[in-house]
Design an enzyme around this catalytic site. Sequence first.
Site, short mmCIF file in Angstrom:
data_model
loop_
_atom_site.label_atom_id
_atom_site.label_comp_id
_atom_site.label_asym_id
_atom_site.label_seq_id
_atom_site.Cartn_x
_atom_site.Cartn_y
_atom_site.Cartn_z
CB SER A 1 -26.43 -9.16 8.22
OG SER A 1 -26.55 -9.42 7.38
N GLY A 2 -28.12 -6.51 6.81
CA GLY A 2 -29.61 -5.55 6.70
C GLY A 2 -30.23 -6.85 6.53
CB THR B 1 -23.92 -5.10 3.66
OG1 THR B 1 -24.09 -6.40 3.88
CG2 THR B 1 -23.97 -4.44 5.58
#
Length: 347
Positions: free
Chosen positions: A91-92, A260
């Site tokens: 996850s960004g 994402t």
Amino acid sequence: MPQELTLKLMDTHAGGDVSRIVTGGIDPLPGQTVRQQMEYLRDDMDGLRRLLLEEPYGIPEMSVDLIVPATDPKAEWGYIIMEVMGYPIYSGSNTICTATALLEGGFIPKKEGIQTFNLEAPAGLVQIEARVHDGVVEAITCEGLPSYIHTYKAKVDVPNLGEVTYSVAYSGGFYALVEAKDLGFVLEASEERRLAKTAYAIVEAIQAERGFSHYTLGDVGPLPFLHFMGPVEQVSRHFYRSRSATYVHPGVICRSTTGTGTSARLALMQYEGKIQPGDKLETVSLRNTGFIGTYTSLGEENGQTVVKNKITGKGYLLARSDIVINCNDALTSCDGLLPILTSSHPE
């Protein structure tokens, strides 16, 4: 067993999405890699995720990131991501928050200017670039997972909506990508509940009709994400901007556009021939926060063409706290949690 147990936390947010970073109180987890440790939590010890995302300690819109020692010698630390939908391998926004917490908490010494280091996510090594000014972490840039378009402009019949056109990208999870205007949205904060209801119906319809398989991971479960796409505005020669909203099944509209989600948008724009390497896309949320995605290059992995990318955002430290867990509290379930709590095993 003591009646009260304690976890040490740092609460953070990036783009409005709150990530609760667990920095202490958990025993070492079994597993030779961070991926295996994540799978242990997912399959055998899901109590930590449920405890911190449900009443009385949290809400489903939050995320939890557990800091663990890295198993890869190239990484400074590892982290395991937990969300309402389960355990994403990447996850960004969670990576931005975790890197910020590690720096602000002194787990990784801050260096003025630009510093680089690696973290170990369940997806593998992630390169981090931190910009520090006057001792403050001003921005985090992290690698997005190689992204690609799995399905382009498919159609699905959705109850009460009719036929909906969608594409599917993989960017750390499978994303259904839909045009917001086709569904009557302009992507403003006042639309949040209706966006969630609409996305729920679309994702349920897609899940009922088909599944998706990754070129190396295989079946990674039912489609978990949907991304509403606003019109793309060209701000300058190599810079684009688009209002966006990311949905996590079941029922959550993210406060940020998500890293994402931004990577998925880059994959679609590349697939449609609308961007070139070096171009940037800023996705803007319902709350007017943003992440910037950079399309770095086109590659090939196991015969699949992939879009390599980076995501830039800023994390904010909200709180440092101890969570006191009382297993006698009727609102608290310690099932699937006690075996990994450090304070439940006094020497």
